[in-house]
Design a protein around this motif. Structure first.
Motif, PDB file in Angstrom:
ATOM      1  N   HIS A 172      52.319  62.478  65.223  1.00 34.43           N
ATOM      2  CA  HIS A 172      51.582  63.695  64.850  1.00 34.43           C
ATOM      3  C   HIS A 172      50.632  64.056  65.985  1.00 34.43           C
ATOM      4  O   HIS A 172      49.664  63.350  66.245  1.00 34.43           O
ATOM      5  CB  HIS A 172      50.825  63.474  63.536  1.00 34.43           C
ATOM      6  CG  HIS A 172      51.745  63.498  62.355  1.00 34.43           C
ATOM      7  ND1 HIS A 172      51.440  62.892  61.160  1.00 34.43           N
ATOM      8  CD2 HIS A 172      52.969  64.078  62.199  1.00 34.43           C
ATOM      9  CE1 HIS A 172      52.445  63.094  60.313  1.00 34.43           C
ATOM     10  NE2 HIS A 172      53.377  63.805  60.916  1.00 34.43           N
ATOM     11  N   GLU A 175      46.936  63.728  66.307  1.00 32.15           N
ATOM     12  CA  GLU A 175      46.452  62.353  66.144  1.00 32.15           C
ATOM     13  C   GLU A 175      46.642  61.678  67.502  1.00 32.15           C
ATOM     14  O   GLU A 175      47.694  61.152  67.825  1.00 32.15           O
ATOM     15  CB  GLU A 175      47.227  61.682  65.008  1.00 32.15           C
ATOM     16  CG  GLU A 175      47.054  62.475  63.705  1.00 32.15           C
ATOM     17  CD  GLU A 175      48.049  62.131  62.593  1.00 32.15           C
ATOM     18  OE1 GLU A 175      48.757  61.129  62.713  1.00 32.15           O
ATOM     19  OE2 GLU A 175      48.089  62.893  61.615  1.00 32.15           O
ATOM     20  N   HIS A 247      53.776  68.668  60.979  1.00 33.19           N
ATOM     21  CA  HIS A 247      53.567  67.426  60.253  1.00 33.19           C
ATOM     22  C   HIS A 247      54.877  66.857  59.713  1.00 33.19           C
ATOM     23  O   HIS A 247      55.047  65.649  59.571  1.00 33.19           O
ATOM     24  CB  HIS A 247      52.591  67.716  59.105  1.00 33.19           C
ATOM     25  CG  HIS A 247      51.979  66.501  58.524  1.00 33.19           C
ATOM     26  ND1 HIS A 247      52.489  65.894  57.401  1.00 33.19           N
ATOM     27  CD2 HIS A 247      50.917  65.768  58.907  1.00 33.19           C
ATOM     28  CE1 HIS A 247      51.750  64.842  57.106  1.00 33.19           C
ATOM     29  NE2 HIS A 247      50.802  64.733  58.006  1.00 33.19           N
ATOM     30  N   HIS A 280      49.238  56.477  62.788  1.00 33.39           N
ATOM     31  CA  HIS A 280      48.715  57.808  62.431  1.00 33.39           C
ATOM     32  C   HIS A 280      47.201  57.752  62.447  1.00 33.39           C
ATOM     33  O   HIS A 280      46.613  56.677  62.458  1.00 33.39           O
ATOM     34  CB  HIS A 280      49.201  58.197  61.036  1.00 33.39           C
ATOM     35  CG  HIS A 280      50.658  58.499  60.959  1.00 33.39           C
ATOM     36  ND1 HIS A 280      51.140  59.777  60.844  1.00 33.39           N
ATOM     37  CD2 HIS A 280      51.740  57.684  60.977  1.00 33.39           C
ATOM     38  CE1 HIS A 280      52.459  59.734  60.789  1.00 33.39           C
ATOM     39  NE2 HIS A 280      52.854  58.482  60.876  1.00 33.39           N
ATOM     40  N   GLU A 281      46.589  58.922  62.427  1.00 35.31           N
ATOM     41  CA  GLU A 281      45.121  58.971  62.476  1.00 35.31           C
ATOM     42  C   GLU A 281      44.613  60.061  61.557  1.00 35.31           C
ATOM     43  O   GLU A 281      44.696  61.242  61.899  1.00 35.31           O
ATOM     44  CB  GLU A 281      44.662  59.254  63.915  1.00 35.31           C
ATOM     45  CG  GLU A 281      45.100  58.173  64.887  1.00 35.31           C
ATOM     46  CD  GLU A 281      44.999  58.627  66.346  1.00 35.31           C
ATOM     47  OE1 GLU A 281      44.161  59.490  66.669  1.00 35.31           O
ATOM     48  OE2 GLU A 281      45.788  58.101  67.152  1.00 35.31           O
ATOM     49  N   GLU A 356      46.808  54.441  59.139  1.00 33.49           N
ATOM     50  CA  GLU A 356      45.970  55.603  59.375  1.00 33.49           C
ATOM     51  C   GLU A 356      44.664  55.058  59.929  1.00 33.49           C
ATOM     52  O   GLU A 356      43.969  54.299  59.259  1.00 33.49           O
ATOM     53  CB  GLU A 356      45.683  56.368  58.074  1.00 33.49           C
ATOM     54  CG  GLU A 356      46.891  56.996  57.412  1.00 33.49           C
ATOM     55  CD  GLU A 356      47.407  58.254  58.122  1.00 33.49           C
ATOM     56  OE1 GLU A 356      46.800  58.650  59.147  1.00 33.49           O
ATOM     57  OE2 GLU A 356      48.417  58.800  57.657  1.00 33.49           O
TER      58      GLU A 356
HETATM   59 ZN   LIG Z   1      49.896  61.499  60.811  1.00 36.70          ZN
END
Ligand SMILES: [Zn+2]
Length: 1006
Positions: A172, A175, A247, A280-281, A356
């Protein structure tokens, strides 16, 4: 026997080694010098000491001049203001490879825009040198048929093997932290001589794809650099994360349509790693969200869900021991949908993981204010994130690296367990027919849509599944069809065609005949689980404690592709004479017969749309009725083509998987011209996420189009002169927002190619992203339709067409209880004569995601209505409940029938409404329901559906004639994630028949 003993010895040795490793405490080796300058910066850029761990609070110095990330970044990993392009990240990885025998870089493919994707392997020299032979062993564990399912042999292989742990960064694009974290991680794994890191290096290969969405990464870096060059200004939002979708590039692990998914899957199938771990972030500070919350995907081996718990809890407990706040693993993310990139591992006998962490979408150090649900202390988050925090990219990099190092170490310590599990999961996948079943899925050779069938089988082949083809006809037991009394007549197609999922308990079976050439997807193969996951039905109970499904709840591929898939539990299917299909599955194609007129049956196979555009200038006609010619039955809408040689047609037909029938003369059937119209695909600058799937579908099918923005529409009064059809896919915003665009205060937000932003623009560009469609755009679209154009609106853009008066006679209802969050539902053709339904059966499945509830009226400005009222009840009065209410003192006057109509129709007009019929829509201008939602009882096909009555029987696809043109409205999303091939042709039919949509219409008398 002796080999057995050897195995025992080897595993004892390994266990001993693992035990010894427990003493390898995290922290630097005092004997190894530290890179002092780098280490000082780590501490300077970390905003609080407790955002560091003993694993990352220093950088070891290399004794052999292995460069640190500083060599390309110009500062340390995670430094403020520094965001490297993918090419810089690769350059660094290749510098590592050149400087260290512990690093190997591989190209794993290209992106849609031609950028490279790589995988970097890091391990000890010994492991790196042994990767090929190790891969052979892992390949045997991954396919236990190769060792005759021999557990002792598996133990021997496990003892000799080392695992591979695959980490992927920044899928993503906003991110942004993972690439620098992974650069530094690779350095540490190659250089650090601390016992802790050495233990990892000696026992596991860490495989790294530092940038997954490479096209989007380069645009994100451009945006960030623009922001640095324009201090104090707002910066342009990253509207194109990837070439097609934003996304949703993390929802492609089922359909495998994007290059990034195919490349990572290819690397997974090649390297046979035991883990795929995506970074992910979005959540503070580290959420190991694979454990998340229920419901878990119901097709997974429970061994895997236990592995999530093992690794996840170790991860949390170790980082908690380091004193790092905000590390947790429960949360509200369900792990139901198998669409995420990490699920490539979950569905192929590996381990899926997903972090995340907390990112700032760039490399600025900023004060972040968290929401109460993020910082509250809960039973699973005893040391929650701070409510207000100064946060840096370096902090994020510390968390990512610490989590990964802790996980890698745990994985290395438990390598034997995880390798055994890898073997066991693979073995149990092969044993599926004997365990939970089914034995196989069969896709019959007499499929009406062989093109869609081939597409579906090609997805399975890409997934690594083996396909076999029956060499003779066969009969096997399948679940008995429901008795007539249980099934409403309307259910016929469903129970006959797409065999509903069977209930083992019912156990009532009957023989079913499958012709020779039927495809069999055997469940006694290593990757049976993904096939079962894609082909089976899904049921998400409305009573499930999880009230917020994170993604689609239903995805049954047979239903979405519109092809028959029979789930067969009868093990006899495994004994059917069949041959393995080695090449890509292709639908039977070619030219039959001879003569100047070519006929192609309309069966909604998407290749038909390509065919029309491939011979753009040839004369195509559509038959308005079914017909028979040359002994072949042709459906309504079938193509009749003149002026192309059979040889030319045959070449293209073979490519597209279509059958062409050459006829001596045209059949006597009513036809109309079938156009190859000029199409504009319309997008807004607010979001291109959902339209990306449409753009990809058109590109793949080579259907030409101009890609235009709402701003182009606003600035082009004569749209009709340039285009015949404007397709406006869903935006994911309200109609008002699409018209308004972004607020106009603040500075302009350019999206274009400049020296500072070389990767922006290109797909489309603008000097200022903010203006929306505006009143001028709405008016231009209205004029376009009035002048004979076709506008296609879908979900929110359909709402826009309705609420901004581009249509009349369509009203929008408000959902109160309806919940269809990515659900497959039954649709029924209302008007089979409408060209939009050409090629479709009376009943088929569509994908819906809480789409608008349409009602029709014959009065302009009419309001929506609920389902027809239940039978009227009599008022209180004389007589019985069944008697009419007789007023006293005058003869009885029977009341007229109240107007009644089905939910997909407009109510008949009354005399009162016709008195001064200013608002009465002339019959030829009234909306025409083409496809409707099924009845309440039959509506749910797969997934979660609640409050079905609110949308049941309402129109799903409506054709609204407006002056010379048409607006076609979709409540469902017919083109979604490359998974809904069965409904694509609703759109293509509308396009190809754009000036003939009134064909076959019966008008109301008044
Ligand atoms: Zn993500």
């Amino acid at each position: 026997m002796s080999s057995h003993r050897l195995v025992v010895c080897a595993s004892l040795l390994l266990a001993a080694a693992a035990h010894a490793a427990d003493d390898s405490r995290p922290g630097r080796d005092p004997a190894q010098p530290v890179d002092e300058a780098y280490t000082r910066k780590i501490r300077a850029y970390t905003t609080e000491p407790f955002f560091l761990s003993p694993l990352v609070d220093y950088l070891p110095a290399s004794s052999s001049n292995v460069p640190t990330p500083q060599a390309v970044i110009g500062d340390i990993a995670g430094a403020p203001g520094k965001l490297p392009y993918a090419a810089d990240v690769y350059r660094y990885m290749r510098m590592l490879e050149a400087a260290s025998p512990r690093v190997k870089v591989r190209t794993i493919g290209k992106t849609e825009e031609g950028r490279e994707m790589i995988a970097v392997a890091v391990a000890s020299e010994r492991l790196i040198a042994a990767m090929d032979e190790n891969r052979d062993r892992l390949g045997k564990l991954a396919d236990p048929r190769t060792i005759s399912m021999d557990d002792a042999e598996a133990d021997r292989l496990v003892a000799a093997s080392f695992p591979v742990y695959y980490v992927t960064g920044t899928i993503h694009s906003p991110e942004t932290g993972a690439p620098t974290a992974l650069m530094e991680l690779a350095y540490r794994l190659a250089v650090d001589e601390s016992p802790y890191v050495r233990y990892i290096r000696d026992h596991v290969v860490t495989l790294i794809t530092p940038v997954v969405e490479v096209d989007g990464r380069d645009r994100q870096v451009d945006v960030y650099n623009w922001h640095l060059a324009h201090p104090g200004e707002n910066w342009p939002p990253l509207v194109y994360w990837g070439h097609y979708v934003a996304h949703d590039n993390n929802r492609d692990a089922m359909g495998l349509t994007l290059n990034l998914t195919r490349n990572v899957l290819g690397e997974y199938l090649f390297q046979k790693p035991q883990v795929l771990h995506d970074l992910h972030e979005s959540v503070p500070f580290l959420y190991d969200n694979t454990i998340g919350d229920g419901p878990y995907n119901a097709w997974l081996d429970p061994i895997l869900t236990n592995e999530w718990q093992m690794i996840g809890w170790n991860n949390v407990s170790e980082m908690t021991r380091f004193g790092m706040p905000g590390v947790f693993t429960h949360g509200d993310f369900d792990t139901w949908s198998p669409g995420y990139l990490m699920f490539i591992a979950a569905s192929h006998n590996g381990i899926s993981r997903l972090y995340e962490t907390f990112g700032n979408a760039g490399a600025d150090t900023v004060t972040r204010r968290l929401s109460p649900d993020q910082y509250s202390r809960t039973w699973y988050r005893q040391n929650p994130p701070l409510p207000r925090v100064s946060w840096s990219q370096r902090n994020n990099n510390n968390y990512q690296q610490t989590g990964l190092l802790v996980s890698l170490h745990y994985f290395a310590e438990n390598a034997t367990t995880f390798l055994r599990n890898f073997y066991l999961k693979s073995k149990r996948s092969i044993e599926k027919p004997k365990l939970e079943g089914p034995a196989a899925y069969v896709l019959p050779a007499d499929e009406a849509r062989p093109g869609a069938q081939a597409e579906l089988l090609r997805v399975l082949q890409l997934q690594g599944c083996e396909i076999t083809r029956a060499s003779a006809a066969f009969d096997v037991q399948v679940p008995a069809k429901k008795k007539k009394k249980d099934v409403d007549d309307k259910d016929k197609d469903k129970s006959e065609g797409k065999g509903a999922s069977e209930t083992p308990a019912a156990a009532k079976t009957e023989p079913r005949h499958f012709p020779a050439g039927s495809y069999i997807v055997r469940m006694d193969q290593p990757y049976s689980r993904i096939a079962d996951m894609l082909l089976d039905y899904q049921y998400w109970s409305p009573d499930d404690p999880q009230k917020q499904p994170y993604d689609d709840t239903g995805w049954t591929f047979g239903e979405l592709f519109g092809v028959q898939v029979a789930r067969v539990s009868d093990p006899a299917v495994l004994a059917v004479a069949a041959e393995r299909v080695r090449a890509e599955v292709k639908a039977a194609s070619g030219v039959e017969g001879s003569g100047p007129v070519l006929a192609v049956n309309h069966n909604t196979d998407i290749g038909l749309a390509s065919l029309r555009y491939r011979f753009k200038d040839a004369a195509f006609e559509a038959a308005e009725e079914p017909f028979e010619a040359g002994g072949v039955k042709f459906a309504r809408g079938s193509f009749l083509i003149r002026g192309i040689s059979a040889a030319d047609a045959g070449g293209v037909a073979a490519e597209l998987g279509l059958k062409v029938h050459a006829l001596a003369a045209a059949p006597s059937v009513k036809t109309h011209p079938l156009r190859a119209p000029r199409v504009a695909l319309l997008h807004s600058w607010l979001s291109t996420q959902d339209e990306g799937w449409w753009r990809m579908a058109l590109d793949r099918l080579k259907i030409p189009y101009d890609y235009i923005s709402v701003q182009t529409v606003a600035a082009t009064p004569a749209l009709r002169a340039r285009w015949d059809v404007v397709v406006f896919p869903p935006v994911g915003r309200t109609a008002a927002a699409i018209v308004a665009g972004m607020p106009r205060w603040g500075n302009a937000l350019p999206w274009k190619t400049t020296a500072l932003t070389p990767n922006l623009g290109k797909i489309d560009s603008t000097d200022d992203m903010r203006p929306g469609l505006g009143a001028a755009g709405v008016q231009n679209l209205r004029d376009f339709v009035a002048a004979g154009g076709l506008l296609i609106g879908v979900m929110d853009t359909a709402e826009l067409a309705v609420s901004y008066g581009l249509t009349h006679g369509v009203a929008l209802g408000r959902a109160e209880k309806l919940k269809a969050p990515g659900t497959i539902v039954r649709a029924r053709v209302v008007d089979a004569a409408s060209p939009i339904t050409y090629g479709y059966p009376d009943s088929f499945s569509i994908y819906t995601a809480d789409g608008p509830i349409f009602s029709l009226t014959s009065l302009a400005g009419g309001r929506s209505r609920r389902r027809p009222a239940e039978e009227e009840k009599r008022p209180t009065g004389r007589g019985t409940a069944d008697d009419p209410d007789l007023p006293q003192g005058r003869p009885f006057a029977a009341p007229p029938d109240e107007p009644k109509a089905d939910a997909w129709e407009a109510l008949p007009l009354t005399e009162e409404q016709r008195r001064n019929p200013i608002y009465v829509i002339p019959p030829a201008q009234r909306p025409r329901t083409v496809v409707r939602y099924g009845d309440s009882k039959e509506l749910l096909v797969s997934g979660l559906l609640e409050g079905a009555g609110e949308i049941a029987e309402h129109p799903a696809v409506v054709d609204v004639p407006v002056e010379k043109g048409h607006v076609v409205l979709f409540s469902n999303n017919p083109i979604w994630r490359g998974e809904t091939l069965g409904s694509y042709f609703l759109v293509f039919n509308a396009i190809l028949n754009f000036d003939q949509l009134g064909a076959g219409r019966t008008l109301a008398a008044e």
